[in-house]
Structure formats: C-alpha cells, structure tokens
Design a protein around this motif. Structure first.
Motif, PDB file in Angstrom:
ATOM      1  N   LEU A  14       0.805  -1.228   0.000  1.00  0.00           N
ATOM      2  CA  LEU A  14       0.000   0.000   0.000  1.00  0.00           C
ATOM      3  C   LEU A  14       0.837   1.277   0.000  1.00  0.00           C
ATOM      4  N   ARG A  15       2.125   1.155   0.372  1.00  0.00           N
ATOM      5  CA  ARG A  15       2.985   2.346   0.349  1.00  0.00           C
ATOM      6  C   ARG A  15       3.885   2.377  -0.881  1.00  0.00           C
ATOM      7  N   HIS A  16       4.349   1.178  -1.292  1.00  0.00           N
ATOM      8  CA  HIS A  16       5.464   1.168  -2.235  1.00  0.00           C
ATOM      9  C   HIS A  16       5.192   0.485  -3.583  1.00  0.00           C
ATOM     10  N   GLU A  62       1.162  -1.320  17.497  1.00  0.00           N
ATOM     11  CA  GLU A  62       1.548  -0.181  18.332  1.00  0.00           C
ATOM     12  C   GLU A  62       1.390   1.130  17.560  1.00  0.00           C
ATOM     13  N   LYS A  63       1.690   1.081  16.272  1.00  0.00           N
ATOM     14  CA  LYS A  63       1.583   2.283  15.435  1.00  0.00           C
ATOM     15  C   LYS A  63       0.402   2.143  14.494  1.00  0.00           C
ATOM     16  N   LYS A  64      -0.353   3.219  14.354  1.00  0.00           N
ATOM     17  CA  LYS A  64      -1.487   3.160  13.426  1.00  0.00           C
ATOM     18  C   LYS A  64      -0.977   3.452  12.019  1.00  0.00           C
ATOM     19  N   ARG A  65      -0.642   2.383  11.294  1.00  0.00           N
ATOM     20  CA  ARG A  65      -0.069   2.527   9.950  1.00  0.00           C
ATOM     21  C   ARG A  65      -1.120   2.427   8.851  1.00  0.00           C
ATOM     22  N   HIS A  66      -2.226   1.743   9.138  1.00  0.00           N
ATOM     23  CA  HIS A  66      -3.236   1.468   8.111  1.00  0.00           C
ATOM     24  C   HIS A  66      -4.611   1.787   8.667  1.00  0.00           C
ATOM     25  N   LEU A  76      -1.633   5.019   6.036  1.00  0.00           N
ATOM     26  CA  LEU A  76      -1.855   6.400   6.465  1.00  0.00           C
ATOM     27  C   LEU A  76      -0.664   7.304   6.165  1.00  0.00           C
ATOM     28  N   TYR A  77       0.502   6.729   5.940  1.00  0.00           N
ATOM     29  CA  TYR A  77       1.692   7.531   5.648  1.00  0.00           C
ATOM     30  C   TYR A  77       2.742   6.616   5.035  1.00  0.00           C
ATOM     31  N   GLY A  78       3.857   7.193   4.655  1.00  0.00           N
ATOM     32  CA  GLY A  78       4.999   6.399   4.223  1.00  0.00           C
ATOM     33  C   GLY A  78       5.098   6.141   2.728  1.00  0.00           C
ATOM     34  N   TYR A  97       8.572  17.327  15.779  1.00  0.00           N
ATOM     35  CA  TYR A  97       9.929  16.820  16.004  1.00  0.00           C
ATOM     36  C   TYR A  97      10.318  15.874  14.870  1.00  0.00           C
ATOM     37  N   HIS A  98      11.621  15.730  14.677  1.00  0.00           N
ATOM     38  CA  HIS A  98      12.101  14.809  13.639  1.00  0.00           C
ATOM     39  C   HIS A  98      13.372  14.142  14.152  1.00  0.00           C
ATOM     40  N   GLY A  99      13.332  12.829  14.280  1.00  0.00           N
ATOM     41  CA  GLY A  99      14.504  12.079  14.728  1.00  0.00           C
ATOM     42  C   GLY A  99      15.299  11.617  13.527  1.00  0.00           C
ATOM     43  N   THR A 100      16.610  11.896  13.569  1.00  0.00           N
ATOM     44  CA  THR A 100      17.438  11.579  12.397  1.00  0.00           C
ATOM     45  C   THR A 100      18.829  11.166  12.860  1.00  0.00           C
ATOM     46  N   PRO A 101      19.554  10.378  12.061  1.00  0.00           N
ATOM     47  CA  PRO A 101      20.911  10.022  12.467  1.00  0.00           C
ATOM     48  C   PRO A 101      21.834  11.239  12.485  1.00  0.00           C
ATOM     49  N   SER A 106      23.958  17.763   9.241  1.00  0.00           N
ATOM     50  CA  SER A 106      24.531  18.922   8.542  1.00  0.00           C
ATOM     51  C   SER A 106      23.842  19.125   7.193  1.00  0.00           C
ATOM     52  N   SER A 107      23.517  18.037   6.513  1.00  0.00           N
ATOM     53  CA  SER A 107      22.827  18.161   5.227  1.00  0.00           C
ATOM     54  C   SER A 107      21.417  18.741   5.424  1.00  0.00           C
ATOM     55  N   ILE A 108      20.748  18.303   6.487  1.00  0.00           N
ATOM     56  CA  ILE A 108      19.393  18.833   6.759  1.00  0.00           C
ATOM     57  C   ILE A 108      19.461  20.322   7.071  1.00  0.00           C
ATOM     58  N   HIS A 111      20.085  21.910   3.547  1.00  0.00           N
ATOM     59  CA  HIS A 111      19.079  21.792   2.475  1.00  0.00           C
ATOM     60  C   HIS A 111      17.635  21.745   2.975  1.00  0.00           C
ATOM     61  N   GLY A 112      17.462  21.687   4.284  1.00  0.00           N
ATOM     62  CA  GLY A 112      16.121  21.523   4.831  1.00  0.00           C
ATOM     63  C   GLY A 112      15.752  20.049   4.915  1.00  0.00           C
ATOM     64  N   LEU A 113      14.583  19.770   5.494  1.00  0.00           N
ATOM     65  CA  LEU A 113      14.086  18.386   5.549  1.00  0.00           C
ATOM     66  C   LEU A 113      13.425  18.069   4.219  1.00  0.00           C
ATOM     67  N   GLN A 117      13.081   9.332  -0.318  1.00  0.00           N
ATOM     68  CA  GLN A 117      12.398   8.337  -1.171  1.00  0.00           C
ATOM     69  C   GLN A 117      10.877   8.406  -1.047  1.00  0.00           C
ATOM     70  N   ARG A 118      10.372   9.097  -0.030  1.00  0.00           N
ATOM     71  CA  ARG A 118       8.923   9.102   0.183  1.00  0.00           C
ATOM     72  C   ARG A 118       8.279  10.334  -0.451  1.00  0.00           C
ATOM     73  N   GLN A 119       6.938  10.369  -0.404  1.00  0.00           N
ATOM     74  CA  GLN A 119       6.225  11.497  -1.014  1.00  0.00           C
ATOM     75  C   GLN A 119       6.249  12.743  -0.131  1.00  0.00           C
ATOM     76  N   GLN A 135      15.930   6.130  15.928  1.00  0.00           N
ATOM     77  CA  GLN A 135      16.693   4.950  16.355  1.00  0.00           C
ATOM     78  C   GLN A 135      16.679   3.821  15.334  1.00  0.00           C
ATOM     79  N   ARG A 136      15.833   3.923  14.316  1.00  0.00           N
ATOM     80  CA  ARG A 136      15.905   2.937  13.229  1.00  0.00           C
ATOM     81  C   ARG A 136      17.256   3.019  12.523  1.00  0.00           C
ATOM     82  N   ARG A 137      17.909   4.174  12.608  1.00  0.00           N
ATOM     83  CA  ARG A 137      19.153   4.372  11.845  1.00  0.00           C
ATOM     84  C   ARG A 137      20.352   4.764  12.680  1.00  0.00           C
ATOM     85  N   ASP A 138      20.141   5.104  13.949  1.00  0.00           N
ATOM     86  CA  ASP A 138      21.247   5.576  14.789  1.00  0.00           C
ATOM     87  C   ASP A 138      20.845   5.335  16.248  1.00  0.00           C
TER      88      ASP A 138
HETATM   89  C1  HQG Z   1      16.663  12.098   6.210  1.00  0.00           C
HETATM   90  C2  HQG Z   1       8.650   4.814   9.650  1.00  0.00           C
HETATM   91  C3  HQG Z   1      20.045  14.272   4.503  1.00  0.00           C
HETATM   92  C4  HQG Z   1      15.636  11.979   7.294  1.00  0.00           C
HETATM   93  C5  HQG Z   1       9.158   5.759  10.706  1.00  0.00           C
HETATM   94  C6  HQG Z   1      15.510  10.459   7.400  1.00  0.00           C
HETATM   95  C7  HQG Z   1       8.466   7.059  10.349  1.00  0.00           C
HETATM   96  C8  HQG Z   1      17.845  13.947   5.067  1.00  0.00           C
HETATM   97  C9  HQG Z   1      15.763  10.002   5.978  1.00  0.00           C
HETATM   98  C10 HQG Z   1       8.313   6.991   8.851  1.00  0.00           C
HETATM   99  C11 HQG Z   1      17.484  15.195   4.533  1.00  0.00           C
HETATM  100  C12 HQG Z   1      14.492   9.590   5.260  1.00  0.00           C
HETATM  101  C13 HQG Z   1       9.273   7.916   8.139  1.00  0.00           C
HETATM  102  C14 HQG Z   1      18.526  15.996   3.973  1.00  0.00           C
HETATM  103  C15 HQG Z   1      15.706  14.296   5.328  1.00  0.00           C
HETATM  104  N1  HQG Z   1      19.786  15.488   3.989  1.00  0.00           N
HETATM  105  N2  HQG Z   1      19.121  13.482   5.052  1.00  0.00           N
HETATM  106  N3  HQG Z   1      18.306  17.207   3.461  1.00  0.00           N
HETATM  107  N4  HQG Z   1      16.165  15.390   4.699  1.00  0.00           N
HETATM  108  N5  HQG Z   1      16.715  13.417   5.548  1.00  0.00           N
HETATM  109  O1  HQG Z   1      12.493   6.531   6.289  1.00  0.00           O
HETATM  110  O2  HQG Z   1      11.228  10.223   8.786  1.00  0.00           O
HETATM  111  O3  HQG Z   1       7.562   2.136  11.099  1.00  0.00           O
HETATM  112  O4  HQG Z   1      11.979   8.209   4.462  1.00  0.00           O
HETATM  113  O5  HQG Z   1      16.057  12.580   8.499  1.00  0.00           O
HETATM  114  O6  HQG Z   1       8.908   5.324  11.994  1.00  0.00           O
HETATM  115  O7  HQG Z   1      12.975   8.355   8.997  1.00  0.00           O
HETATM  116  O8  HQG Z   1       7.541   2.234   8.614  1.00  0.00           O
HETATM  117  O9  HQG Z   1      11.820   8.936   6.803  1.00  0.00           O
HETATM  118  O10 HQG Z   1      16.487   9.925   8.266  1.00  0.00           O
HETATM  119  O11 HQG Z   1       7.248   7.218  10.957  1.00  0.00           O
HETATM  120  O12 HQG Z   1       5.498   2.792   9.932  1.00  0.00           O
HETATM  121  O13 HQG Z   1      16.330  11.106   5.271  1.00  0.00           O
HETATM  122  O14 HQG Z   1       8.605   5.635   8.498  1.00  0.00           O
HETATM  123  O15 HQG Z   1       7.377   4.344   9.945  1.00  0.00           O
HETATM  124  O16 HQG Z   1      14.063   8.381   5.828  1.00  0.00           O
HETATM  125  O17 HQG Z   1      10.593   7.768   8.654  1.00  0.00           O
HETATM  126  P1  HQG Z   1      12.549   7.927   5.783  1.00  0.00           P
HETATM  127  P2  HQG Z   1      11.716   8.882   8.390  1.00  0.00           P
HETATM  128  P3  HQG Z   1       6.977   2.792   9.905  1.00  0.00           P
END
Ligand code: HQG
Length: 179
Positions: A14-16, A62-66, A76-78, A97-101, A106-108, A111-113, A117-119, A135-138
């Motif tokens: 449904l997402r990809h 735990e997460k409302k994904r669908h 609902l997202y992704g 808030y936005h959690g990121t590695p 520095s890139s964010i 260039h901003g968020l 790969q997502r919409q 924490q999925r990535r760091d």
């Molecule tokens: C990063 C999962 C460099 C951004 C999660 C992130 C969430 C940049 C990564 C949902 C950037 C994209 C989405 C820039 C953004 N330079 N890096 N300018 N702008 N990024 O997976 O937010 O469990 O597409 O920080 O829990 O991590 O699958 O997005 O690290 O809710 O339901 O590029 O997906 O949900 O990664 O995760 P993603 P996200 P589910």
C-alpha cells in the motif's frame, strides 16, 4: 497469524508497490480489500488471510499505519509510489519533532528536511516518537525541533498522518532547530 509480518506486507503493497499485487491506489491511497485478498491468496504464506486478520492487525499494532473503511484499506503515511497521494493540508501544532541520524544533520541544516524516497517529509508529534523513528538508523539519534506553526503560517503545507505522525512538504532549515 504473524501480524507484524502482515503489517509489513501490507505496508509494502500500500505504500510502495501496489502494482505487484495488481492494485491501483485511488487518489487518497485506498484499495478494495477484496482485490488485495485475491493477490495475497496467490502467495503460499497468505493463502488463508482474511479481512478480519487485517482488522485485528490494525487493532493490535503499536503504530497506526493502516486504516480500513467500508471494505477498503489504505496506508496512512509512508508512501513512495510515483503518483502523489492527495492529502488535505491542516494547521499543525506549533512544534513538531524529527529524529534523524547524526550523519544527516549537517545536510538537513543546509538543504532543509526533504522527503527523500517518500512522497512527504515525516514528522513526529512528540519527542519520544521522534526518538523511536531516529533509532531505526542511529542508536543516539538527533531530535530536531520543527517550528511547524510558523512554517504553516508562512505557506509550508502540513498534513495529518495519525495521532503521532505529521506529513509535510520540504521544510526549509530556517524552521529547524537543534538541541
Ligand atoms: C533524512 C517509519 C540528509 C531523514 C518511521 C531520514 C516514520 C535527510 C531520511 C516513517 C534530509 C528519510 C518515516 C537531507 C531528510 N539530507 N538526510 N536534506 N532530509 N533526511 O524513512 O522520517 O515504522 O523516508 O532525516 O517510523 O525516517 O515504517 O523517513 O532519516 O514514521 O510505519 O532522510 O517511516 O514508519 O528516511 O521515517 P525515511 P523517516 P513505519
């Protein structure tokens, strides 16, 4: 029934890659559950899956994904499908808030968020959710604060995902704070 596995399979469909299931998402991302079941039943692992299983999977997740409504289901997202899911823009809370590695910060800040790969860019309504996302990535992600209220008043569009996830278009770095 492995509900986590079902959730992952449905997220993939449904997402990809709806076309792999001979599905086409409508403008809001919905598909007919009956059509999805036809495709799933062709694969040995999902021969017996039912709409009730999908309902149960959503209820125990735990997460409302669908979400399911009137015989249809959607993520609902992704999304990463080429055709953008249409969402209605709404005023977000003042802060999101936005959690990121660490390596992405520095890139964010330059260039901003970006949606990457997502919409849409994905934001969290609270710091705990943002930490889990990061924490999925760091192990020690950076939690960025997004001045969402101000950004929205200045023309950036935000959309509701679920109770803890918001979506947005590109967010310029002037609305993003660290630490
Ligand atoms: C990063 C999962 C460099 C951004 C999660 C992130 C969430 C940049 C990564 C949902 C950037 C994209 C989405 C820039 C953004 N330079 N890096 N300018 N702008 N990024 O997976 O937010 O469990 O597409 O920080 O829990 O991590 O699958 O997005 O690290 O809710 O339901 O590029 O997906 O949900 O990664 O995760 P993603 P996200 P589910």
């Amino acid at each position: 029934m492995d509900y986590m596995k079902l959730s992952k399979e449905l997220s993939y469909a449904l997402r990809h890659a709806p076309w792999e299931y001979e599905l086409e998402l409508d403008e809001e991302g919905w598909v007919e559950i009956s059509q999805l079941l036809v495709a799933l039943h062709e694969s040995p692992g999902w021969r017996n899956v039912t709409e009730d299983d999908m309902q149960h999977m959503i209820a125990v997740s735990e997460k409302k994904r669908h979400e399911i409504n009137a015989g249809r289901i959607r993520a609902l997202y992704g999304h990463s499908t080429p055709q953008k899911i249409s969402k209605i823009a709404t005023q977000p809370p003042e802060l999101l808030y936005h959690g990121t590695p660490v390596r992405a910060v520095s890139s964010i800040m330059e260039h901003g968020l970006q949606p990457r790969q997502r919409q849409y860019v994905h934001l969290s309504a609270d710091m705990d959710t943002a930490r889990q996302v990061g924490q999925r990535r760091d192990d020690q992600p950076v939690i960025l604060r997004v001045k969402a209220g101000q950004a929205a008043r200045e023309g950036i569009l935000f959309y509701h995902g679920n109770e803890s996830i918001w979506l947005a278009d590109v967010i310029p770095s002037r609305y993003i704070e660290q630490g």
